[in-house]
Design a protein around this motif. Structure first.
Motif, PDB file in Angstrom:
ATOM      1  N   ARG A 115      98.902-117.679  13.763  1.00 37.67           N
ATOM      2  CA  ARG A 115      97.881-117.375  12.743  1.00 37.67           C
ATOM      3  C   ARG A 115      98.179-117.995  11.377  1.00 37.67           C
ATOM      4  N   GLU A 116      99.412-117.855  10.915  1.00 35.53           N
ATOM      5  CA  GLU A 116      99.739-118.334   9.555  1.00 35.53           C
ATOM      6  C   GLU A 116     100.049-119.831   9.490  1.00 35.53           C
ATOM      7  N   LEU A 117     100.179-120.453  10.645  1.00 34.91           N
ATOM      8  CA  LEU A 117     100.547-121.878  10.640  1.00 34.91           C
ATOM      9  C   LEU A 117      99.306-122.754  10.671  1.00 34.91           C
ATOM     10  N   VAL A 118      98.632-122.860   9.523  1.00 30.10           N
ATOM     11  CA  VAL A 118      97.464-123.734   9.433  1.00 30.10           C
ATOM     12  C   VAL A 118      97.610-124.636   8.222  1.00 30.10           C
ATOM     13  N   TYR A 119      96.905-125.764   8.263  1.00 31.43           N
ATOM     14  CA  TYR A 119      97.093-126.804   7.258  1.00 31.43           C
ATOM     15  C   TYR A 119      95.819-126.992   6.464  1.00 31.43           C
ATOM     16  N   GLY A 120      96.000-127.229   5.167  1.00 35.17           N
ATOM     17  CA  GLY A 120      94.839-127.360   4.298  1.00 35.17           C
ATOM     18  C   GLY A 120      94.198-125.991   4.137  1.00 35.17           C
ATOM     19  N   ASP A 121      92.884-125.972   3.965  1.00 37.33           N
ATOM     20  CA  ASP A 121      92.225-124.679   3.730  1.00 37.33           C
ATOM     21  C   ASP A 121      91.444-124.208   4.965  1.00 37.33           C
ATOM     22  N   VAL A 122      92.077-124.393   6.117  1.00 40.05           N
ATOM     23  CA  VAL A 122      91.438-123.976   7.371  1.00 40.05           C
ATOM     24  C   VAL A 122      91.363-122.453   7.433  1.00 40.05           C
ATOM     25  N   PHE A 123      90.209-121.941   7.830  1.00 43.56           N
ATOM     26  CA  PHE A 123      89.984-120.505   7.918  1.00 43.56           C
ATOM     27  C   PHE A 123      90.161-120.052   9.374  1.00 43.56           C
ATOM     28  N   VAL A 124      90.997-119.036   9.565  1.00 44.16           N
ATOM     29  CA  VAL A 124      91.202-118.479  10.914  1.00 44.16           C
ATOM     30  C   VAL A 124      90.564-117.091  10.959  1.00 44.16           C
ATOM     31  N   PRO A 125      89.372-116.967  11.558  1.00 45.28           N
ATOM     32  CA  PRO A 125      88.670-115.681  11.567  1.00 45.28           C
ATOM     33  C   PRO A 125      89.505-114.595  12.247  1.00 45.28           C
ATOM     34  N   TYR A 126      89.402-113.363  11.734  1.00 42.60           N
ATOM     35  CA  TYR A 126      90.074-112.234  12.378  1.00 42.60           C
ATOM     36  C   TYR A 126      89.104-111.631  13.392  1.00 42.60           C
ATOM     37  N   ILE A 127      89.403-111.802  14.658  1.00 38.63           N
ATOM     38  CA  ILE A 127      88.375-111.651  15.692  1.00 38.63           C
ATOM     39  C   ILE A 127      87.885-110.211  15.850  1.00 38.63           C
ATOM     40  N   THR A 128      88.711-109.222  15.491  1.00 35.32           N
ATOM     41  CA  THR A 128      88.246-107.824  15.599  1.00 35.32           C
ATOM     42  C   THR A 128      86.959-107.601  14.803  1.00 35.32           C
ATOM     43  N   LYS A 129      86.712-108.445  13.809  1.00 32.99           N
ATOM     44  CA  LYS A 129      85.526-108.284  12.957  1.00 32.99           C
ATOM     45  C   LYS A 129      84.264-108.861  13.606  1.00 32.99           C
ATOM     46  N   TYR A 130      84.443-109.607  14.681  1.00 37.97           N
ATOM     47  CA  TYR A 130      83.309-110.278  15.302  1.00 37.97           C
ATOM     48  C   TYR A 130      82.970-109.708  16.670  1.00 37.97           C
ATOM     49  N   TYR A 131      83.997-109.200  17.344  1.00 38.14           N
ATOM     50  CA  TYR A 131      83.793-108.695  18.703  1.00 38.14           C
ATOM     51  C   TYR A 131      84.534-107.361  18.821  1.00 38.14           C
ATOM     52  N   ARG A 132      83.774-106.317  19.114  1.00 34.66           N
ATOM     53  CA  ARG A 132      84.311-104.953  19.057  1.00 34.66           C
ATOM     54  C   ARG A 132      85.513-104.740  19.971  1.00 34.66           C
ATOM     55  N   ASN A 133      85.426-105.222  21.193  1.00 36.50           N
ATOM     56  CA  ASN A 133      86.510-104.964  22.155  1.00 36.50           C
ATOM     57  C   ASN A 133      87.642-105.987  22.052  1.00 36.50           C
ATOM     58  N   THR A 134      88.085-106.225  20.823  1.00 37.85           N
ATOM     59  CA  THR A 134      89.177-107.179  20.605  1.00 37.85           C
ATOM     60  C   THR A 134      90.494-106.441  20.405  1.00 37.85           C
ATOM     61  N   ILE A 135      91.514-106.916  21.072  1.00 39.62           N
ATOM     62  CA  ILE A 135      92.886-106.427  20.874  1.00 39.62           C
ATOM     63  C   ILE A 135      93.725-107.627  20.457  1.00 39.62           C
ATOM     64  N   VAL A 136      94.488-107.471  19.370  1.00 40.71           N
ATOM     65  CA  VAL A 136      95.244-108.598  18.829  1.00 40.71           C
ATOM     66  C   VAL A 136      96.714-108.471  19.221  1.00 40.71           C
ATOM     67  N   GLY A 137      97.300-109.583  19.670  1.00 42.73           N
ATOM     68  CA  GLY A 137      98.743-109.651  19.888  1.00 42.73           C
ATOM     69  C   GLY A 137      99.345-110.596  18.864  1.00 42.73           C
ATOM     70  N   TYR A 138     100.291-110.095  18.099  1.00 42.85           N
ATOM     71  CA  TYR A 138     100.871-110.898  17.022  1.00 42.85           C
ATOM     72  C   TYR A 138     102.384-111.007  17.211  1.00 42.85           C
ATOM     73  N   SER A 139     102.956-112.025  16.611  1.00 44.35           N
ATOM     74  CA  SER A 139     104.405-112.215  16.650  1.00 44.35           C
ATOM     75  C   SER A 139     104.869-112.766  15.316  1.00 44.35           C
ATOM     76  N   TYR A 140     106.065-112.380  14.909  1.00 42.98           N
ATOM     77  CA  TYR A 140     106.684-112.972  13.710  1.00 42.98           C
ATOM     78  C   TYR A 140     107.553-114.181  14.054  1.00 42.98           C
ATOM     79  N   SER A 141     107.509-114.602  15.322  1.00 44.15           N
ATOM     80  CA  SER A 141     108.361-115.711  15.766  1.00 44.15           C
ATOM     81  C   SER A 141     108.167-116.966  14.929  1.00 44.15           C
ATOM     82  N   LYS A 142     106.903-117.273  14.601  1.00 48.73           N
ATOM     83  CA  LYS A 142     106.624-118.514  13.885  1.00 48.73           C
ATOM     84  C   LYS A 142     106.440-118.256  12.387  1.00 48.73           C
ATOM     85  N   SER A 143     105.753-117.168  12.024  1.00 49.36           N
ATOM     86  CA  SER A 143     105.438-116.960  10.607  1.00 49.36           C
ATOM     87  C   SER A 143     106.693-116.649   9.799  1.00 49.36           C
ATOM     88  N   LEU A 144     107.691-116.015  10.437  1.00 51.79           N
ATOM     89  CA  LEU A 144     108.968-115.754   9.748  1.00 51.79           C
ATOM     90  C   LEU A 144     110.140-116.477  10.429  1.00 51.79           C
TER      91      LEU A 144
END
Lengths: 399, 399
Positions: B218-247
């Motif tokens: 999620r955090e690894l984007v270049y320039g001003d690219v927008f990464v939508p947070y999908i829970t806001k667009y589709y109700r039955n969304t479950i997010v899996g996140y990791s700090y492996s890359k962002s930290l």
């Protein structure tokens, strides 16, 4: 809608853990000091100071991309080598790096080895009373958990029944000594007899029966009790170890599997276990804490604290009239409940703000588990309530 | 004898990981500086200094039995609350503590949510090219992975084919943006269109289709690219996140699931996911590092380093004649191989000591993945060899 399996799991969800939550709830109402929570094996003794020293030294001086980075799925090679060497020093074994796989605690290790070995329908044998999660772990791989009934005199394994219940479908047997929930340690003689039964049945069936030795309590023994290293007695032994208790690091999820070279199909099993570590989503045991434990192999927690708890609690409960075998290891007392319905008994104990786990959760109704990995103050506070609980039962009987 | 499933898994064992091992072997022969290992997503950028500071402060000042101890299977409550608050600040969501479950990395999180949702035979859909482990994770729960074929023009999801392949048996769809292996980021418009398809099919079938958003990049984007947070667009969304890359903490195995309250059967799913965390043998996400990430929520690694790598590698490969879309996120280039057989191409690259992964490993033959989370020196060293490799192919063609 959740899966059918998980629906059942949630319903049967570990009584132990439910108690842990209940303890927090009661503490919020009555104050933490007035709740006597003996429900969970969460070590009360601090980790040895070497853990802190190792952490600070590693963080301060080692390359952070290395320390927090990926390594082989089976763990850092230097860590695995150090652990093998230490085991060899202590037990006179001859393990090397490729006998060790670092795991996400013993629970992770058990899942890795079951994933590696089990085909659906295979049987996994264990002795009651047993750590209730074994049933769930077996179920994860569609194995059938075959339970050998408890010997309520000694809580040693019932080898006669074992011999009867081993079949061609038996793929593994899980052994846990020092035992949760009884604190019993299997003697060398018992291990030898157990091995003979397994060897005999392997030959009879022409199969491999893997003995999985679940050993998170290995170092927690009192007096000069000897805990045999089972790989030396039975060839097809795989050991699951955890630093949760020996270094008081249960939250860190760090342990290892030992897969000895002499195990049947060693190479296949070792390779598959490394892959299973990845596929099950562990990927690898947490990196920094792998490096920490490798520096703390000569350390262990101060077991004398648990021993004092054991003496105080065991001595007092016996004095009040409770019936219980004196544990030689781990940090649990397995006490006969004062009525046959162990769940009802634990509910009555809860009215005294005492949280303990019914033996049913360990496949052994009519008993309860008291985890004494708590502060001495908790035990001292609880004792009058244990006494009162006993007297209540006697009074009710007298009526 | 290992299980039948594992026999297959070992045979097909991740090409990515095999490459990692191969890299170490070649490095031992030719010297580390002469091997150009682009095979693994192992971050080259150091964790932010806040990680080290948090670690030392926690170890020095907090109670060690708390910091290394058990907590709820879903994670420390204060940690989960802080993460929920941070997500709300950034994305304008309204999560709370009981929408977050701490997990053993994103891999652990995906396994927990699949264990929670999947009955044997259920279908899990994903878009090629995809992270190869999805197939193994689905297989862990006897789900069928349904793969939507790649749109090789854009590497955006092929929604027409999706619509055709969704069935009554579809329980989940795994979406990965920014994407491994292509680096493509799905636009808001794409997410909206995707959501429409899923909503329509849910209504048509009268089922729930859970969108599992796998977001380690999620955090690894270049320039001003927008990464939508999908829970806001589709109700039955479950997010899996990791700090492996962002930290840059891949070895630590730390991440979380977001299970929003508005998801169908939220309470059942949340409770079951907590139990699944325990039953799968994770028990809980590693404790100390949970407390560390909670203090580093405002930190991230220096993405400019990856951006420089991206520009250098992309620009040079294009100049030499290679064909590749410019990635907007993650740290991978997905390059068309110079012959149809991507495995043969990668073998030829290996003769130049260049280690890259065939697209086949991601369900997309004819391509290869180049992970540019390496030192600039590695890229600079490799460039002449990439050029030579291209020229070799051109010469062979000319003959």
């Amino acid at each position: 809608m959740i899966s059918e399996k998980m629906s059942v799991m949630v319903k049967n969800s570990s009584i132990t853990r439910a108690m842990f939550e209940e303890g927090k709830r009661l503490a919020a109402i009555y104050g933490k000091e007035n709740v006597y929570d003996f429900s969970l094996g969460n070590p009360s003794v601090q980790p040895p100071v070497s853990v802190k020293e190792a952490l600070i030294d590693i963080i301060s001086n080692e390359d952070t991309t290395f320390v927090h980075g990926y390594m082989n799925n089976s763990g850092y090679e230097d860590v695995r080598e150090k652990i093998a060497t230490k085991l060899n020093q202590v037990h006179g074994t001859s393990f090397h790096t490729n006998n060790i796989i670092m795991t996400v605690g013993a629970a992770g290790g058990l899942n890795v080895i079951l994933k590696t070995l089990i085909n659906p329908g295979d049987e996994v044998v264990t002795f009651a009373p047993f750590f209730g999660e074994y049933k769930n772990y077996a179920d994860n791989y569609d194995a059938k958990l075959v339970v050998i009934s408890p010997d309520k005199e000694t809580f040693l394994p019932n080898l006669k029944e074992l011999e009867e219940k081993l079949t061609k479908a038996t793929k593994a047997i899980i052994v846990n000594t020092p035992n949760n929930p009884t604190g019993v340690v299997y003697s060398e003689e018992t291990i030898i007899e157990l091995s003979k039964v397994l060897e005999k049945k392997q030959q009879e069936f022409g199969t491999n029966i893997y003995l999985i030795s679940d050993e998170p309590y290995r170092e927690l023994v009192y007096g000069d009790v000897f805990v045999p290293y089972i790989t030396k007695y039975y060839r097809n032994t795989i050991v699951g170890y955890s630093y949760s208790k020996s270094l008081s690091l249960p939250g860190e999820r760090i342990g290892y599997l030992v897969i000895p070279t002499e195990v049947d199909d060693y190479e296949e099993i070792f390779a598959a276990a490394s892959v299973a570590t990845r596929i099950l989503g562990y990927v690898n045991a947490p990196s920094l804490i792998q490096r920490v434990v490798a520096r703390c192999l000569d350390s262990e927690v101060d077991v004398s604290v648990y021993n004092e708890n054991r003496e105080l609690l065991y001595g007092s409960l016996k004095e009040y009239g409770y019936s219980c075998a004196k544990p030689e290891g781990a940090f649990y007392l397995f006490v006969k409940t004062l009525e046959e319905d162990d769940k009802a008994f634990c509910e009555k104990a809860k009215k005294h703000n005492i949280l303990i786990v019914p033996g049913s959760a360990f496949g052994c109704p009519g008993y309860c588990r008291i985890a004494y990995c708590v502060s001495k103050k908790t035990i001292e506070g609880a004792l009058p309530h244990f006494k009162k609980l006993y007297e209540e039962y006697k009074e009710a009987e007298a009526k």
